[in-house]
Design an enzyme around this catalytic site. Structure first.
Site, PDB file in Angstrom:
ATOM      1  CD1 TRP A 121     -10.576   3.677 -14.058  1.00 48.13           C
ATOM      2  CD2 TRP A 121      -9.192   3.718 -12.311  1.00 48.13           C
ATOM      3  NE1 TRP A 121     -10.347   4.992 -13.740  1.00 48.13           N
ATOM      4  CE2 TRP A 121      -9.491   5.043 -12.667  1.00 48.13           C
ATOM      5  CE3 TRP A 121      -8.320   3.518 -11.226  1.00 48.13           C
ATOM      6  CZ2 TRP A 121      -8.984   6.159 -11.993  1.00 48.13           C
ATOM      7  CZ3 TRP A 121      -7.796   4.613 -10.552  1.00 48.13           C
ATOM      8  CH2 TRP A 121      -8.136   5.914 -10.932  1.00 48.13           C
TER       9      TRP A 121
ATOM     10  CB  SER B 175      -9.602  -4.163 -10.522  1.00 50.63           C
ATOM     11  OG  SER B 175      -9.736  -3.058  -9.661  1.00 50.63           O
ATOM     12  CG  MET B 176     -13.997  -0.737 -13.484  1.00 52.41           C
ATOM     13  SD  MET B 176     -13.560   0.723 -14.436  1.00 52.41           S
ATOM     14  CE  MET B 176     -15.214   1.156 -15.011  1.00 52.41           C
TER      15      MET B 176
ATOM     16  CG  ASP C 207      -6.687  -5.695  -2.971  1.00 57.40           C
ATOM     17  OD1 ASP C 207      -6.483  -4.474  -2.895  1.00 57.40           O
ATOM     18  OD2 ASP C 207      -7.224  -6.239  -3.951  1.00 57.40           O
TER      19      ASP C 207
ATOM     20  CG  HIS D 213      -5.972  -4.136  -6.542  1.00 59.62           C
ATOM     21  ND1 HIS D 213      -7.196  -4.696  -6.235  1.00 59.62           N
ATOM     22  CD2 HIS D 213      -6.166  -3.426  -7.686  1.00 59.62           C
ATOM     23  CE1 HIS D 213      -8.094  -4.329  -7.141  1.00 59.62           C
ATOM     24  NE2 HIS D 213      -7.486  -3.570  -8.037  1.00 59.62           N
TER      25      HIS D 213
END
Length: 276
Positions: free
Chosen positions: A32, A98-99, A227, A256
């Site tokens: 995202w 991530s998402m 991160d 990240h």
């Protein structure tokens, strides 16, 4: 242009995908608020290594359909399942960034491990973002509410600054260009405003801790110890405790967005895992 269609009683959603190479299929699930384009530095390496690489746009992002409702993780994973079914994939490897780690875990909850050989969680939000009494290292609710308010009131302004934190830009100007920030901004800018907000609610509030036991295939977990977007203590370290058959790889100094800043290290770790 290649689309699969996920048709339910409520809606019909078209999911755009790109499909390159031959061999064992690897499905890339983006983070995202980006799109399949964020995997640019991984796709060609995966294909070059002898795998079939499939990347797709989550509903509401890229050029997939943008329905008004149904941005919860089971709806998102339903799209992924249709991709697996309609492309008749066998022994697929799910890779979530991530998402996208949420779709990986929810897949095993909703659909089991049929047709899935391995999984990978890259800079993943799994298992829980939100701070709770039993998740003290999580993000405080007021911070999450601040993100939601910013998206509702000035989505464009929020997204303009977001990727700087994504890459720890001030510390990584030698690894990520201003042009990359502009590119990410353009991708995020053109996502559905509704989808951007609704999927943010999904990754903010979904607690995957009870579902980690459902991930029953060899799983790679990769995270950067710098991160600041998804701190390693509340994500990768917890995921490694809850997923039985896992390998945790920590990339030192990586933010990240390590798929850009530390792409060589990530690609080597990922390809080695795919080849095992």
């Amino acid at each position: 242009m290649p689309f699969i269609t996920n048709k339910t009683q409520e809606e019909t959603v078209g999911i755009f995908y790109e499909d390159y190479g031959t061999g064992q299929p690897v499905i890339l699930i983006h983070g995202w608020p980006l799109s399949r384009k964020s995997w640019e530095h991984q796709v060609w390496k995966i294909v070059e290594a002898g795998f079939r690489c499939i990347s797709y746009d989550r509903r509401g992002f890229g050029i997939s359909s943008s329905p008004w409702n149904n941005y919860d993780y089971s709806s998102l994973t339903g799209d992924l399942n249709q991709l697996v079914k309609q492309l008749e994939l066998k022994d697929a490897i799910l890779v979530g960034f991530s998402m996208g780690g949420g779709e990986v875990v929810r897949y095993f909850t909703d659909f089991g491990n049929e047709n899935i050989a391995k999984a990978a969680l890259i800079s993943s939000i799994i298992p829980l973002v939100k701070k709770k009494e039993d998740n003290p290292n999580g993000v405080p609710a007021e911070n999450l509410n601040g993100i939601k308010d910013a998206l509702e009131n000035d989505r464009v302004g929020f997204l303009k600054e977001f990727s700087k934190g994504f890459y720890n830009y001030d510390n990584n100007k030698d690894k990520v260009s201003q042009a990359q920030l502009d590119y990410d901004f353009s991708i995020a800018l053109h996502a559905s405003p509704r989808a951007t907000i609704e999927t943010a609610k999904a990754w903010m509030h979904t607690d995957f801790r009870p579902e980690l036991k459902n991930v029953n295939v060899p799983t790679l977990i990769v995270h950067g110890d710098a991160d600041n977007t998804v701190p390693i203590q509340t994500s990768a370290k917890q995921a490694a405790k809850g997923i039985k058959d896992n390998t945790l790889e920590v990339i030192k100094g990586a933010p990240h967005g390590l798929n850009i800043t530390h792409k060589e290290e990530l690609n080597k770790i990922l390809i080695d895992f795919l080849n095992k």
